[in-house]
Write an enzyme that holds these catalytic residues in place. Sequence first.
Site, PDB file in Angstrom:
ATOM      1  N   HIS A  95       0.855  -1.194   0.000  1.00 45.70           N
ATOM      2  CA  HIS A  95       0.000   0.000   0.000  1.00 45.70           C
ATOM      3  C   HIS A  95       0.893   1.246   0.000  1.00 45.70           C
ATOM      4  O   HIS A  95       1.959   1.247   0.623  1.00 45.70           O
ATOM      5  CB  HIS A  95      -0.921  -0.017   1.227  1.00 45.70           C
ATOM      6  N   GLU A 165      -3.600   2.086  -7.446  1.00 41.45           N
ATOM      7  CA  GLU A 165      -3.973   3.224  -6.610  1.00 41.45           C
ATOM      8  C   GLU A 165      -3.014   4.382  -6.887  1.00 41.45           C
ATOM      9  O   GLU A 165      -1.912   4.429  -6.316  1.00 41.45           O
ATOM     10  CB  GLU A 165      -3.883   2.847  -5.133  1.00 41.45           C
ATOM     11  N   GLY A 171      -6.908   9.376  -0.489  1.00 42.22           N
ATOM     12  CA  GLY A 171      -7.238  10.225   0.653  1.00 42.22           C
ATOM     13  C   GLY A 171      -7.228  11.708   0.325  1.00 42.22           C
ATOM     14  O   GLY A 171      -7.243  12.550   1.227  1.00 42.22           O
TER      15      GLY A 171
END
Length: 252
Positions: A95, A165, A171
């Site tokens: 991530h 991503e 975010g």
Amino acid sequence: MRKPLIAGNWKMHNTLVEARALVAGVVERLDESADVDVLMCPPVQLLFPMAKAVVGSKIMLGAQNVHEEQSGAFTGEVSVAMLKDTGCSHILVGHSERRHIFGEMGDRIAKKVRAVVQGGLTAIYCIGETLEDREAGRTMAVIDQQIDEVLTGDIPADQLIVAYEPVWAIGTGKTASPEQAQEVHAHIRSRLVDVYDAGKAEKLRILYGGSVKPGNAASILAQPDIDGALVGGACLVAEDFAAIISAVLTAA
Ligand code: PEP
């Protein structure tokens, strides 16, 4: 046909009481017969109680991180076998927050992906470019590097999911347009043909992540190479997460 997957990454959010309420809220809105897989990735200490909370529903559980070794003097870390004990089936690896905040690099990430699949679980391998990379026209080069340094044909394709991503969309409230996301997903799938073969690459799920919300989910999920979403902020609100799960069905 690839079955869509909607995965929620809770990050470092939710106490036990909050977590129970969130899962209950999603379960009560979930159509159990719908053709979509649902995964929730709570913080590690919530995996055991959440395993109880999801009993009777289709929700699967995943972890957000793992250590690459099987055991040893690694204070604060957990192994694949320990996560397997909790009943979780998937583990996020690479991530962008692990890469950029905790300094995880390609070789470590490659070891983690191998540890996950050798332990019998499914790795969700996260890749994506920074804003600087995109603006410099390096998006595909970064994606290629992240694929080349981790993915090889000996990783069982049925234990691998790729999550694209873009770092600039995580975010931030900024989302890749459906066309931008599809372009990268199609590129990733073509690279998976090189790693595996056309048949396996066609079956592999590639998720999109980056500020997916109820309002933008359907148009993103309608793209031919986007097989679901990895959701951060919006997965913390039961009705938003449930709305994204429904969106994948309308997009199909
Ligand atoms: C994520 O953390 O993987 C993510 C995509 O977060 P957000 O949806 O909040 O951008």
